[in-house]
Scaffold this motif. Sequence first.
Motif, PDB file in Angstrom:
ATOM      1  N   PRO A  77       0.798  -1.226   0.063  1.00 47.17           N
ATOM      2  CA  PRO A  77      -0.050   0.122  -0.053  1.00 47.17           C
ATOM      3  C   PRO A  77       0.804   1.235   0.038  1.00 47.17           C
ATOM      4  CG  PRO A  77      -0.879  -1.664   1.654  1.00 47.17           C
ATOM      5  CD  PRO A  77       0.554  -2.213   1.152  1.00 47.17           C
ATOM      6  N   ASP A  78       2.090   1.257   0.548  1.00 43.88           N
ATOM      7  CA  ASP A  78       3.004   2.326   0.545  1.00 43.88           C
ATOM      8  C   ASP A  78       3.415   2.761  -0.916  1.00 43.88           C
ATOM      9  OD1 ASP A  78       2.945   2.325   3.380  1.00 43.88           O
ATOM     10  OD2 ASP A  78       4.752   1.253   3.557  1.00 43.88           O
ATOM     11  N   GLN A  79       3.087   2.054  -1.916  1.00 33.74           N
ATOM     12  CA  GLN A  79       3.490   2.195  -3.239  1.00 33.74           C
ATOM     13  C   GLN A  79       2.553   3.486  -3.670  1.00 33.74           C
ATOM     14  OE1 GLN A  79       3.503  -1.571  -5.340  1.00 33.74           O
ATOM     15  NE2 GLN A  79       5.610  -1.773  -4.802  1.00 33.74           N
ATOM     16  N   GLN A  80       1.612   3.879  -3.095  1.00 36.05           N
ATOM     17  CA  GLN A  80       0.545   4.863  -3.581  1.00 36.05           C
ATOM     18  C   GLN A  80       0.762   5.984  -2.765  1.00 36.05           C
ATOM     19  OE1 GLN A  80      -3.288   4.451  -4.804  1.00 36.05           O
ATOM     20  NE2 GLN A  80      -2.676   2.568  -6.247  1.00 36.05           N
ATOM     21  N   LYS A  81       1.763   5.987  -1.500  1.00 36.66           N
ATOM     22  CA  LYS A  81       2.040   6.936  -0.629  1.00 36.66           C
ATOM     23  C   LYS A  81       2.776   7.869  -1.465  1.00 36.66           C
ATOM     24  CE  LYS A  81       3.297   7.529   4.399  1.00 36.66           C
ATOM     25  NZ  LYS A  81       4.027   7.013   5.142  1.00 36.66           N
ATOM     26  N   HIS A  82       2.418   8.611  -2.254  1.00 38.35           N
ATOM     27  CA  HIS A  82       3.572   9.809  -2.654  1.00 38.35           C
ATOM     28  C   HIS A  82       2.682  10.868  -3.123  1.00 38.35           C
ATOM     29  CE1 HIS A  82       1.689   8.680  -6.705  1.00 38.35           C
ATOM     30  NE2 HIS A  82       2.166   7.174  -6.353  1.00 38.35           N
ATOM     31  N   ASN A  83       3.206  12.053  -3.671  1.00 39.29           N
ATOM     32  CA  ASN A  83       2.523  13.060  -4.112  1.00 39.29           C
ATOM     33  C   ASN A  83       2.961  13.500  -5.564  1.00 39.29           C
ATOM     34  OD1 ASN A  83       1.285  13.990  -1.517  1.00 39.29           O
ATOM     35  ND2 ASN A  83       3.476  14.456  -1.052  1.00 39.29           N
ATOM     36  N   LEU A  84       3.251  12.338  -6.555  1.00 37.61           N
ATOM     37  CA  LEU A  84       3.464  12.597  -7.808  1.00 37.61           C
ATOM     38  C   LEU A  84       2.158  12.974  -8.498  1.00 37.61           C
ATOM     39  CD1 LEU A  84       6.015   9.588  -8.471  1.00 37.61           C
ATOM     40  CD2 LEU A  84       6.503  12.005  -7.979  1.00 37.61           C
ATOM     41  N   ARG A  85       2.045  13.908  -9.200  1.00 42.27           N
ATOM     42  CA  ARG A  85       1.112  14.339 -10.365  1.00 42.27           C
ATOM     43  C   ARG A  85       1.557  13.881 -11.602  1.00 42.27           C
ATOM     44  NH1 ARG A  85       2.150  18.620 -13.273  1.00 42.27           N
ATOM     45  NH2 ARG A  85       3.865  20.026 -12.950  1.00 42.27           N
ATOM     46  N   LEU A  86       2.560  13.412 -11.996  1.00 47.33           N
ATOM     47  CA  LEU A  86       3.339  13.489 -13.238  1.00 47.33           C
ATOM     48  C   LEU A  86       4.362  12.485 -13.108  1.00 47.33           C
ATOM     49  CD1 LEU A  86       3.402  14.168 -16.455  1.00 47.33           C
ATOM     50  CD2 LEU A  86       4.929  16.147 -15.742  1.00 47.33           C
ATOM     51  N   MET A  87       4.315  11.573 -14.372  1.00 42.20           N
ATOM     52  CA  MET A  87       5.707  10.688 -14.557  1.00 42.20           C
ATOM     53  C   MET A  87       5.907  10.844 -16.102  1.00 42.20           C
ATOM     54  SD  MET A  87       5.734   7.295 -12.219  1.00 42.20           S
ATOM     55  CE  MET A  87       7.225   6.783 -12.940  1.00 42.20           C
ATOM     56  N   TYR A  88       7.019  11.207 -16.377  1.00 40.17           N
ATOM     57  CA  TYR A  88       7.495  11.129 -17.652  1.00 40.17           C
ATOM     58  C   TYR A  88       8.603  10.721 -18.108  1.00 40.17           C
ATOM     59  CZ  TYR A  88      10.690  15.462 -17.070  1.00 40.17           C
ATOM     60  OH  TYR A  88      11.864  16.134 -16.589  1.00 40.17           O
ATOM     61  N   GLY A  89       8.731  10.508 -19.484  1.00 37.41           N
ATOM     62  CA  GLY A  89       9.916   9.727 -20.163  1.00 37.41           C
ATOM     63  C   GLY A  89       9.681   8.895 -21.199  1.00 37.41           C
ATOM     64  N   ASN A  90      10.443   8.148 -21.483  1.00 38.09           N
ATOM     65  CA  ASN A  90      10.026   7.280 -22.857  1.00 38.09           C
ATOM     66  C   ASN A  90      10.042   5.724 -22.613  1.00 38.09           C
ATOM     67  OD1 ASN A  90      13.012   7.727 -22.919  1.00 38.09           O
ATOM     68  ND2 ASN A  90      12.732   6.258 -24.707  1.00 38.09           N
ATOM     69  N   GLY A  91       9.548   4.916 -23.678  1.00 40.68           N
ATOM     70  CA  GLY A  91       9.535   3.667 -23.432  1.00 40.68           C
ATOM     71  C   GLY A  91       8.338   2.720 -22.499  1.00 40.68           C
ATOM     72  N   LEU A  92       7.303   3.635 -22.116  1.00 33.16           N
ATOM     73  CA  LEU A  92       6.442   2.787 -21.457  1.00 33.16           C
ATOM     74  C   LEU A  92       5.576   1.859 -22.389  1.00 33.16           C
ATOM     75  CD1 LEU A  92       4.736   2.249 -18.794  1.00 33.16           C
ATOM     76  CD2 LEU A  92       3.484   4.409 -19.153  1.00 33.16           C
ATOM     77  N   ARG A  93       5.653   0.593 -22.118  1.00 37.05           N
ATOM     78  CA  ARG A  93       5.168  -0.215 -23.154  1.00 37.05           C
ATOM     79  C   ARG A  93       3.388  -0.172 -23.042  1.00 37.05           C
ATOM     80  NH1 ARG A  93       8.259  -5.888 -23.573  1.00 37.05           N
ATOM     81  NH2 ARG A  93      10.420  -4.821 -24.355  1.00 37.05           N
ATOM     82  N   PRO A  94       2.621  -0.098 -24.310  1.00 36.62           N
ATOM     83  CA  PRO A  94       1.546  -0.106 -24.106  1.00 36.62           C
ATOM     84  C   PRO A  94       0.699  -1.130 -23.395  1.00 36.62           C
ATOM     85  CG  PRO A  94       2.172   0.288 -26.456  1.00 36.62           C
ATOM     86  CD  PRO A  94       3.323  -0.085 -25.669  1.00 36.62           C
ATOM     87  N   GLN A  95       1.384  -2.398 -23.352  1.00 36.84           N
ATOM     88  CA  GLN A  95       0.889  -3.698 -22.756  1.00 36.84           C
ATOM     89  C   GLN A  95       0.606  -3.634 -21.066  1.00 36.84           C
ATOM     90  OE1 GLN A  95       3.364  -3.736 -24.892  1.00 36.84           O
ATOM     91  NE2 GLN A  95       2.463  -4.582 -26.852  1.00 36.84           N
TER      92      GLN A  95
END
Length: 687
Positions: free
Chosen positions: A393-411
Amino acid sequence: MSENEKRPDLEDQDQDQNQEQAGGRKMEILLELNLKQKLATRLGTILLATVIFGAFCWDNALASLTLGAVVALLLRNPTFVFALVMTASRDLKAFQRFVALNIYLLRKDRGGFTVARCFQDQARRRPKKTCFVMDDRHLSFAEALEFSQKIAGYFSDRGLERGDCVALLMETRLEYPCIWLGLSQLGVITALINSNLRGESLLHSIKVANAKALIVGSELLDVLVSLREKEQLDEVPIYQYTDDEVRGVAGHDLLPGAVDLVTALKTQKKLELPSAVCPGEARSKLLYVYTSGTTGLPKAAVITNLRFLFMSAGSYYMLKMSSDDVVYDPLPLYHTAGGIVGVGNAILNGSTVVLRKKFSARNFWLDCDRHNCTVAQYIGELCRYLLATSYSPDQQKHNLRLMYGNGLRPQIWSQFVRRFGIPHIGEIYGATEGNSNLINITNRVGAIGFVPVYGSSLYPVQVLRCDEYTGELLKDSKGHCIRCQPGQAGLLVGKVDARRAVSAFHGYADKGASEQKLLRNVFTSGDVFFNSGDMVVRDILGYFYFKDRTGDTFRWRGENVATQEVEAIITNCVGLEDCVVYGVQIPHVEGKAGMAAIVDPERKVDMDYLSVVLRGSLPPYARPLFIRLLDEIPRTATFKLKKRELAKEAYDIGQLSDPIYYLNRDGIYRPLSQEQHELLRSGKAGL
């Protein structure tokens, strides 16, 4: 009766069919003419109504003309109008941000601003704000500026001048960007050497840049020892950077003949930038950033000051980031993503950037929470590594509003967003040296970016028809390239225009290598395009989707096999483990057979289950003939998997200790036997 003779009744039947076909074609022509006449009549009526309406209601003439134009366009090209309406909000948002970006770049270009001058402005505006953070250490903007000015002063005293090059070989640390910023104040180019290189590749990277000096972190001294023993680096002065906390520790002793840079800087006076700005300075060389070297020795791509501004400010403006953002950058600083796009948020925009020496899937979310990050970067396979960790559950304990980069696979895109609660994904497409840049600002799953349906002539990115197997471009009767229609896979290229930051191509330090990436006389005589080497598909809304690298596609059984599709299916089947698919040559057989390499150190992949999945998911020609299980797959420092080495090793069970499985006629993968191997080598395997 001979085969050439025809019965009279068959001849009559053929004549009747021909007459029917001719009559049908005449009917089609008449219908087509009728439709065109009706369309012309409607357009004429609309235009006449527009004129009459405008004559009596002059104040509404513009509105009526617009209405008439829209209706006329709808009748002529309904698909275009549909796409225009569906993407109006997206395109308006992109247009506003793109204009702001170009105004920023134009202002910096005409003002002669270098990256160092931009950073100086940011540091003087917010001197006490934290600039870089790593573990428990941090540098304020004022401290980072002072350090860079000391670097400039020290190497100015050593006689370095504009146009010289210094190689920088060290792992991520707070001072890393400050070192090349200081050198850039002198007009000295810094070659950012991949800290994972060894032997010939390392020596090549230093020499191809014609480096006059080498700055090395003490953690990498053992890398240099072997080169110096072979007397391959004797002529290059070495400046050693040793952190205070490891000074005196075994393995960090001063290399014989090297200069202790940390000690020298303690008494060094600062050298500030001159107040006068030189016109054209923004287009001077800043860095050499090396390509990943998946197909050979690394090539030094030229990064000018203006190119740096475009790459970093591009994501900042298009993704609407702000100076209040805290950006998590766990990527290596010698590469574009971490060292330019990431670090540039602090240098150009005044954001705080959190660094990490090496990416850690276990600590990723902990770091984001600890440092209160609002934005995080990803690249290549990192998102899949995060998905492969045990859920908490701690993996959603963040304040990120954006992640950006390249190579995130559609799958895995949707799964990643749901599991970790990421509000926005900014997928970026671009190469270190390339100008075919795209960005996805709308959260469109799987898209690497978009170009408005009306903007193909305004933005320099095109998709050309080509042979998917060889990558050879297809030409029309005039010898010009052919644009792909929506839904057609083709080669992504970018028009080269040195006058614009968004479309300039500065090439490599090696001019010969630069020329190899260019396509000439594509649509008209004299035009020049950059060849990205990537196959993409564009849909009717203008979104682009990555399909494959040219050269990764191989041909088997007369069909082209796209490796990415096969990799995606296998990866999902075996639990998100690393997998690469490539073609291997079999003696006496045309084409290349598919082979998959899967990371499985515990040898727990269920081959029977995998056999069933591949049979149900892929046509026979696309199913890998061989599967290799190994402990790890060789990769570049930016997590790109090296297929070339694996393809060379192929399925030679006499040389490989890894398990090799062979697709038998019943569709089941079983260990490749010595007898089967001999039959394959002799061309008697029945393929």
